[in-house]
Write an enzyme that holds these catalytic residues in place. Sequence first.
Site, PDB file in Angstrom:
ATOM      1  N   GLU A  51     -49.383 106.551  84.005  1.00  9.46           N
ATOM      2  CA  GLU A  51     -49.269 105.208  83.413  1.00  9.46           C
ATOM      3  C   GLU A  51     -47.843 104.971  82.879  1.00  9.46           C
ATOM      4  OE1 GLU A  51     -52.515 104.358  80.556  1.00  9.46           O
ATOM      5  OE2 GLU A  51     -50.928 103.866  79.133  1.00  9.46           O
TER       6      GLU A  51
ATOM      7  N   SER B  21     -60.548 105.559  79.666  1.00 11.01           N
ATOM      8  CA  SER B  21     -59.394 104.673  79.841  1.00 11.01           C
ATOM      9  C   SER B  21     -59.859 103.253  80.115  1.00 11.01           C
ATOM     10  CB  SER B  21     -58.521 105.143  80.998  1.00 11.01           C
ATOM     11  OG  SER B  21     -57.470 104.213  81.188  1.00 11.01           O
TER      12      SER B  21
ATOM     13  N   HIS C 184     -53.482 111.022  83.589  1.00 16.67           N
ATOM     14  CA  HIS C 184     -53.633 109.581  83.839  1.00 16.67           C
ATOM     15  C   HIS C 184     -52.592 108.821  83.007  1.00 16.67           C
ATOM     16  CE1 HIS C 184     -55.053 105.704  82.294  1.00 16.67           C
ATOM     17  NE2 HIS C 184     -55.735 105.526  83.411  1.00 16.67           N
ATOM     18  N   ASN C 185     -52.488 109.182  81.736  1.00 14.72           N
ATOM     19  CA  ASN C 185     -51.545 108.479  80.863  1.00 14.72           C
ATOM     20  C   ASN C 185     -50.096 108.758  81.254  1.00 14.72           C
ATOM     21  OD1 ASN C 185     -53.942 107.884  79.562  1.00 14.72           O
ATOM     22  ND2 ASN C 185     -53.045 108.026  77.528  1.00 14.72           N
TER      23      ASN C 185
ATOM     24  N   LYS D  74     -57.324 112.953  81.746  1.00 12.86           N
ATOM     25  CA  LYS D  74     -56.963 111.720  81.036  1.00 12.86           C
ATOM     26  C   LYS D  74     -55.494 111.761  80.595  1.00 12.86           C
ATOM     27  CE  LYS D  74     -57.232 107.749  78.953  1.00 12.86           C
ATOM     28  NZ  LYS D  74     -56.629 107.638  77.694  1.00 12.86           N
TER      29      LYS D  74
HETATM   30  P1  NBP Z   1     -58.048 104.426  66.217  1.00 17.27           P
HETATM   31  O1  NBP Z   1     -57.387 105.469  67.025  1.00 17.27           O
HETATM   32  O2  NBP Z   1     -57.246 103.317  65.684  1.00 17.27           O
HETATM   33  O3  NBP Z   1     -58.824 105.146  65.006  1.00 17.27           O
HETATM   34  C1  NBP Z   1     -59.492 104.384  64.016  1.00 17.27           C
HETATM   35  C2  NBP Z   1     -60.857 104.980  63.761  1.00 17.27           C
HETATM   36  O4  NBP Z   1     -60.750 106.333  63.301  1.00 17.27           O
HETATM   37  C3  NBP Z   1     -61.581 104.224  62.648  1.00 17.27           C
HETATM   38  O5  NBP Z   1     -62.943 104.160  62.978  1.00 17.27           O
HETATM   39  C4  NBP Z   1     -61.341 105.114  61.438  1.00 17.27           C
HETATM   40  O6  NBP Z   1     -62.296 104.963  60.415  1.00 17.27           O
HETATM   41  C5  NBP Z   1     -61.478 106.450  62.086  1.00 17.27           C
HETATM   42  N1  NBP Z   1     -60.991 107.559  61.251  1.00 17.27           N
HETATM   43  C6  NBP Z   1     -59.741 107.886  60.847  1.00 17.27           C
HETATM   44 BR1  NBP Z   1     -58.250 106.889  61.188  1.00 17.27          BR
HETATM   45  N2  NBP Z   1     -59.685 108.988  60.104  1.00 17.27           N
HETATM   46  C7  NBP Z   1     -60.957 109.398  60.017  1.00 17.27           C
HETATM   47  C8  NBP Z   1     -61.566 110.490  59.366  1.00 17.27           C
HETATM   48  N3  NBP Z   1     -60.845 111.383  58.705  1.00 17.27           N
HETATM   49  N4  NBP Z   1     -62.909 110.609  59.434  1.00 17.27           N
HETATM   50  C9  NBP Z   1     -63.644 109.718  60.113  1.00 17.27           C
HETATM   51  N5  NBP Z   1     -63.125 108.650  60.769  1.00 17.27           N
HETATM   52  C10 NBP Z   1     -61.797 108.492  60.719  1.00 17.27           C
HETATM   53  O7  NBP Z   1     -59.295 103.811  67.045  1.00 17.27           O
HETATM   54  P2  NBP Z   1     -59.315 103.286  68.559  1.00 17.27           P
HETATM   55  O8  NBP Z   1     -58.085 102.515  68.901  1.00 17.27           O
HETATM   56  O9  NBP Z   1     -60.650 102.645  68.719  1.00 17.27           O
HETATM   57  O10 NBP Z   1     -59.280 104.636  69.422  1.00 17.27           O
HETATM   58  C11 NBP Z   1     -60.258 105.652  69.304  1.00 17.27           C
HETATM   59  C12 NBP Z   1     -59.849 106.794  70.213  1.00 17.27           C
HETATM   60  O11 NBP Z   1     -59.795 106.331  71.577  1.00 17.27           O
HETATM   61  C13 NBP Z   1     -58.453 107.364  69.925  1.00 17.27           C
HETATM   62  O12 NBP Z   1     -58.424 108.731  70.227  1.00 17.27           O
HETATM   63  C14 NBP Z   1     -57.564 106.627  70.892  1.00 17.27           C
HETATM   64  O13 NBP Z   1     -56.374 107.341  71.190  1.00 17.27           O
HETATM   65  C15 NBP Z   1     -58.477 106.531  72.117  1.00 17.27           C
HETATM   66  N6  NBP Z   1     -58.183 105.420  73.017  1.00 17.27           N
HETATM   67  C16 NBP Z   1     -57.834 104.211  72.536  1.00 17.27           C
HETATM   68  C17 NBP Z   1     -57.559 103.171  73.425  1.00 17.27           C
HETATM   69  C18 NBP Z   1     -57.180 101.806  72.922  1.00 17.27           C
HETATM   70  O14 NBP Z   1     -56.899 100.939  73.750  1.00 17.27           O
HETATM   71  N7  NBP Z   1     -57.193 101.552  71.623  1.00 17.27           N
HETATM   72  C19 NBP Z   1     -57.681 103.394  74.799  1.00 17.27           C
HETATM   73  C20 NBP Z   1     -58.085 104.641  75.263  1.00 17.27           C
HETATM   74  C21 NBP Z   1     -58.341 105.652  74.351  1.00 17.27           C
HETATM   75  P3  NBP Z   1     -61.983 103.968  59.187  1.00 17.27           P
HETATM   76  O15 NBP Z   1     -62.389 102.618  59.662  1.00 17.27           O
HETATM   77  O16 NBP Z   1     -62.860 104.483  58.103  1.00 17.27           O
HETATM   78  O17 NBP Z   1     -60.530 104.062  58.861  1.00 17.27           O
END
Ligand code: NBP
Length: 470
Positions: A192, A131, A188-189, A185
Amino acid sequence: MSSEESEFGIIGMAVMGQNLALNVEESGYQVSVYNRTGSKTKEFKQQRASDRDIVATYELEDFVSSLERPRKILILVKAGDPVDMVIDQLLPLMEEGDIIIDGGNSHFQDTNRRVEKVEEEGLYYLGTGVSGGEYGALHGPSIMPGGHPEAYEEVSDILRSAAAQTPEGPTCEYLGPRSAGHYVKMVHNGIEYAVMQSIAEAYWAMENLLELNHEEMADRFEEWNRPLEAYLMEITVEILRREDEKMGRPLLQMILDTAKQKGTGKWTSRSALDLGVPTPTITAAVDARLLSSRKDQRGRLSELYETGNSGVYDGFGEDLEDALYLSIVTAYAQGLDLLTVASHEYDYSLDLQDVARIWKDGCIIRSDLLDPISESYSDSELDTLLASKKFRDDYRDGLNSLQKVVSAISKTNLICPALSASLNYFNSLTSERLPANMIQAQRDYFGAHTYQRVDEEGTFHTEWQDIKNV
Ligand code: NBP
């Protein structure tokens, strides 16, 4: 490519993956990175990671072979099917003893399934909540790992050095087996969601009943947040102060009033219902987002009914501070209650003192409130925060304000579902008698479900109606 093998690997170069790669490298580790779409890896390496000890790879085989053994690979891709797809691609390339860490917001039941599958292949799988959003990932998130303790030992130094650092230690602690980390987690959400909704209701009452402008509201939230140091209050202050460059007025006024969700709040409520744990403030927050999304219907119906905003009274503003505080405490109380039951049900053996401690910094629900919460759980017999000495006094001091605020808002067409749910939760849990005797009687009346009596052990049934004559 570097000649040495990397100590850590990250798959997924979206916001979280990029920032965590920079963070782990900053902690002194060489990191290999890979993303399905290679152009994102390239851009990251050329721009943000140009002078960093970060190895960009463009084939999964190269990525895996760039890592020292046992390999430690953190997956940060979109939650759901993409995680399974990445695991399926990785398994044939990895070897016994290697470790996969899922750092995304995976559902805990998916994590249980994946742990089993990966461990059957002789590898380890750590379901790990992260988080703190984009900023936390870069500067030190709260990390909630679960899975096999031996695997955690292998990655503990890396994860703990990437986590936020507090006087009590890094905000990363092994939480328990299988999906313990992802469950924590998820909750936690859920908390939130409830804190955000409570803050939104206080803002709404300030704007509509006290008729404060955005700067005045920001000042009040800032003052209220002094003893709390809560991240969600801090960002509320900043949001209220932000001007829309295009219109030259508060940006908040220009933002549509429909809230989206990715599902973790709903998962929390659903799991709570499955386990028979009341979490009404969290559920009210999920419902509030659903109601907000009915924009067209709300518009149509608003024209059918009169509105009135006559709920304000002298001292409302002061009471609102206490009401918000108690609703926030109640959100934590419900989440921790859920964790207590889930820990028992799923054999997680969670240490709630540790959970509260690793939420103290680096995450969205971080707040100084986590200090007394953690202290309260040093009493291993504590079954709810409402019973702890510190919070008992707070409820006694602030309850009247919460009652008056909910009552005042309820006389208008404004909404306070989270504040009201918190009040009813408190009233229910602190009432020796509830009207559930009527529910028992009704169930027995229409379904012969039987009931218990106050004066005698056993189950009883009454012939409430003469069936032959009905
Ligand atoms: P996203 O949740 O937006 O996912 C994008 C990523 O997933 C890109 O690297 C994309 O690759 C990859 N991807 C997808 Br879509 N389909 C795929 C597949 N079939 N095979 C391989 N890669 C694939 O990214 P994020 O916002 O960085 O979050 C990552 C994780 O962390 C998620 O579970 C999210 O819920 C969690 N999280 C996010 C936050 C936040 O603030 N964003 C906070 C806490 C937790 P590509 O570039 O090739 O499309």
